[in-house]
Design a protein around this motif. Structure first.
Motif, short mmCIF file in Angstrom:
data_model
loop_
_atom_site.label_atom_id
_atom_site.label_comp_id
_atom_site.label_asym_id
_atom_site.label_seq_id
_atom_site.Cartn_x
_atom_site.Cartn_y
_atom_site.Cartn_z
N PRO A 62 0.84 -1.20 0.00
CA PRO A 62 0.00 0.00 0.00
C PRO A 62 0.87 1.26 0.00
O PRO A 62 2.08 1.20 0.24
N GLU A 63 0.24 2.40 -0.27
CA GLU A 63 0.98 3.65 -0.26
C GLU A 63 1.47 3.96 1.15
O GLU A 63 1.02 3.34 2.13
N ARG A 64 2.36 4.95 1.23
CA ARG A 64 3.08 5.21 2.47
C ARG A 64 2.15 5.40 3.67
O ARG A 64 2.39 4.82 4.74
N LYS A 65 1.12 6.19 3.54
CA LYS A 65 0.26 6.52 4.68
C LYS A 65 -0.62 5.36 5.10
O LYS A 65 -1.25 5.42 6.17
N ARG A 66 -0.72 4.31 4.26
CA ARG A 66 -1.58 3.17 4.57
C ARG A 66 -0.78 1.91 4.89
O ARG A 66 -1.34 0.82 4.93
N MET A 67 0.51 2.07 5.14
CA MET A 67 1.35 0.92 5.49
C MET A 67 1.00 0.44 6.90
O MET A 67 1.29 1.12 7.89
N LEU A 68 0.39 -0.71 7.00
CA LEU A 68 0.06 -1.30 8.28
C LEU A 68 1.32 -1.87 8.94
O LEU A 68 2.32 -2.16 8.26
N PRO A 69 1.30 -2.07 10.27
CA PRO A 69 2.48 -2.62 10.95
C PRO A 69 3.00 -3.92 10.34
O PRO A 69 4.20 -4.15 10.29
N ARG A 70 2.08 -4.77 9.85
CA ARG A 70 2.54 -6.06 9.30
C ARG A 70 3.36 -5.87 8.03
O ARG A 70 4.21 -6.70 7.70
N TYR A 71 3.13 -4.77 7.31
CA TYR A 71 3.96 -4.44 6.15
C TYR A 71 5.22 -3.67 6.59
O TYR A 71 6.32 -3.94 6.13
N ARG A 72 5.02 -2.70 7.47
CA ARG A 72 6.12 -1.83 7.89
C ARG A 72 7.25 -2.63 8.53
O ARG A 72 8.43 -2.31 8.38
N ARG A 73 6.89 -3.72 9.25
CA ARG A 73 7.89 -4.53 9.92
C ARG A 73 8.86 -5.19 8.95
O ARG A 73 10.01 -5.46 9.28
N LEU A 74 8.42 -5.45 7.73
CA LEU A 74 9.20 -6.24 6.78
C LEU A 74 10.46 -5.52 6.29
O LEU A 74 11.47 -6.16 6.02
N ILE A 75 10.38 -4.20 6.14
CA ILE A 75 11.49 -3.42 5.60
C ILE A 75 11.88 -2.37 6.61
O ILE A 75 11.08 -1.49 6.95
N GLN A 76 13.11 -2.43 7.12
CA GLN A 76 13.57 -1.51 8.15
C GLN A 76 14.81 -0.75 7.69
O GLN A 76 15.69 -1.32 7.03
N PRO A 77 14.91 0.55 8.03
CA PRO A 77 16.02 1.37 7.56
C PRO A 77 17.17 1.47 8.56
O PRO A 77 16.97 1.38 9.77
N VAL A 78 18.37 1.70 8.02
CA VAL A 78 19.55 2.09 8.81
C VAL A 78 20.17 3.27 8.08
O VAL A 78 20.47 3.18 6.88
N PHE A 79 20.37 4.40 8.79
CA PHE A 79 20.76 5.63 8.13
C PHE A 79 22.26 5.89 8.23
O PHE A 79 22.99 5.22 8.96
#
Length: 517
Positions: free
Chosen positions: A337-354
């Motif tokens: 889904p688009e950025r504002k509709r990313m549910l936790p189950r999707y957000r958990r899959l891809i994590q950033p390191v800056f």
């Protein structure tokens, strides 16, 4: 004759000895490089004698016949304005954001007591350091310039008053390979044409080997070895020197033995990202144009390109951390889904390191809270005890002791901070990490250890890595494939060994040349 001579230099900060018995000399037209890991005393050795650090110097530091140690602040200020120029690591923070480039150049020009420069004088000064469209740049503010343009402007300001000595503290570490080569070539030209003495602080041993006449290698504030740069880099005389040289990634190193990858995990197709034009002008700037890529299970894919090529913008769009105008991103054949509709189950899959580990950690939170924060949002069903157990296990996985959980970020080194950032990304058990220049702010030893950690985690967890970098040698060490970006487009993609050995696109050829010479 020596322009600058340091003898028996000691520096204390809050009573602690951070530099001990350091000595070197820099002659006219000569480049002397100070090298070493973070905390080795390089910057303090350069800046403390000129009153530019909290360190209290002792010993001797002479500019010509003038002794700096013990000089009053007014004298040091006069010397800095007349005889010495400084170029720092991060040009954006070194420049005053609310003053135009012209105003700052004029101020630097008058530091040595010269009359105010004319506009044509300043245009000629910026043209000399290779800044494009110098007349227009005079009226622009620092944020309107790219990293390379800002660094050229900063060098122009540093030499505007015709100093005898230029001190460059990590002047190119934040730039891509092509820009690094261009800036170092510019410094070589200034040495040759003006007889400028250059004191270079760097952890880039390859650059030191190409540009420095002599090398002073520091460890724990003391000189470990010193002498002709080429000789000491080819055959270091100390175990520490050999460790530094061995840790430096090179395109000529043997290819890494990487495990096979799995099924397609993430598919991005025809991604477009644009931003409004700054200021009064209408329209939009297309930062990413029709980019497509695939990342497989357990695969490390490097996204490589020059500054402003669109690497970070594309990665943020893929990870749903930034905007996406049009295009499709699929995860295991399911459209995200688009950025504002990313549910936790999707957000958990891809994590950033800056890139900057210190800036990405909340300075007021303990390490345990920093690592646990994603769990509150992405795994809200976990109890306090379960969260604490996961934090402890993840700290252990990134090779940090359990007692680090109670520390604040200011008590961490750069490498430790980045390990905490990686732990924060891992704690929610993602399947893919997006690493944006995750090692470029670290010295060669620490960066090498972080790369080893990432490779171990990739194998252990079968993690996919999208590794954004401007360093082809680092990409080659860690990644299966390389995708090269230029002007918002992916212009070449393939196995890392092939891309580096036989680059087809001119952008790739330029990066290989800049990284390998």
């Amino acid at each position: 004759m020596s322009v600058y001579t340091v003898d028996g230099l000691h520096v204390r900060i809050d009573g602690e000895l951070v530099v001990e018995d350091v000595g070197f000399a820099v002659g006219a037209g000569e480049c002397v490089a100070l090298a070493g890991a973070s905390g080795s005393g390089k910057s303090q050795s350069c800046l403390a004698p000129f009153g530019l650090s909290p360190g209290i110097p002792a010993g001797s530091a002479r500019l010509g016949k003038t002794e700096l140690i013990g000089a009053d602040p007014a004298t040091l200020r006069q010397i800095r304005g007349k005889d010495v120029g400084f170029v720092f690591q991060h040009p954006l923070t070194a420049l005053t954001p609310h003053l135009t480039i012209g105003a700052q150049l004029s101020e630097a020009w008058r530091q040595g007591g010269a009359p105010p420069p004319s506009r044509s004088d300043m245009i000629a000064a910026l043209d000399r350091v290779g800044l494009d469209e110098p007349e227009n740049r005079l009226d622009q503010f620092p944020h309107r310039l790219s990293g390379g343009q800002r660094q050229r402007a900063l060098i122009g300001m540093a030499i505007a008053h015709r100093p005898k000595l230029l001190i460059a503290d990590e002047p190119v570490s934040a730039l891509d390979a092509s820009l690094r080569a261009e800036i170092m070539a510019l410094l070589d030209t200034l040495r040759r044409e003006d007889g400028l003495a250059l004191l270079l602080v760097s952890h880039d041993l390859a650059a030191i080997g190409r540009h420095a006449d002599r090398l002073v290698m520091l460890r724990g504030g003391r000189v470990e070895e010193s002498g002709p740069a080429a000789r000491h880099l080819a055959a270091p005389t100390s175990a520490y020197g050999r460790e530094l040289v061995a840790a430096t990634p090179r395109l000529t190193d043997p290819p890494p033995d990487l495990a096979e990858t799995g099924a397609p995990l993430l598919l991005a197709e025809n991604v477009h990202v644009s931003f409004p034009r700054p200021g009064w002008r209408r329209g939009r700037i297309e930062a990413v144009s029709g980019a497509s890529l695939t990342v497989h299970e357990g695969e490390a894919l490097a996204l490589v390109g020059g500054s402003g090529s669109g690497k970070s913008t594309l990665a943020r769009a893929i990870a749903r951390l930034g905007p996406l105008d049009r295009g499709q991103v699929c995860w295991r054949e399911e459209t995200l889904p688009e950025r504002k509709r990313m549910l936790p189950r999707y957000r958990r899959l891809i994590q950033p390191v800056f890139q900057d580990p210190a800036a990405s950690l909340d300075p007021q939170w303990q390490v345990s809270d920093i690592i646990a924060e994603p769990l509150r949002h992405l795994r809200p069903g976990l109890g306090k005890g379960d969260r604490a157990e996961l934090v402890g296990a993840t700290l252990q996985e990134v090779d940090l002791p359990a007692e680090f959980a109670d520390r604040l970020p200011r008590a961490l080194s750069g490498g430790q901070s980045q390990r905490v950032a990686i732990a924060r990304a891992l704690v929610s058990e993602p399947e893919m990490l997006v690493l944006d220049e995750a090692t470029s702010a670290l010295d060669v030893l620490v960066a090498g250890r972080v790369l080893d950690l990432l490779e171990r985690l990739r194998q252990k967890r079968n993690l996919a890595l999208l590794f954004i970098t401007h360093d082809l040698a680092v990409a080659r060490r860690l990644c299966h494939r390389i995708a090269v970006m230029e002007a918002g487009e992916i212009v070449e993609e393939g196995p890392a060994q092939r891309i580096i050995a036989t680059p087809a696109h001119r952008a790739t050829q330029k990066l290989v040349t800049a990284s390998g010479v």
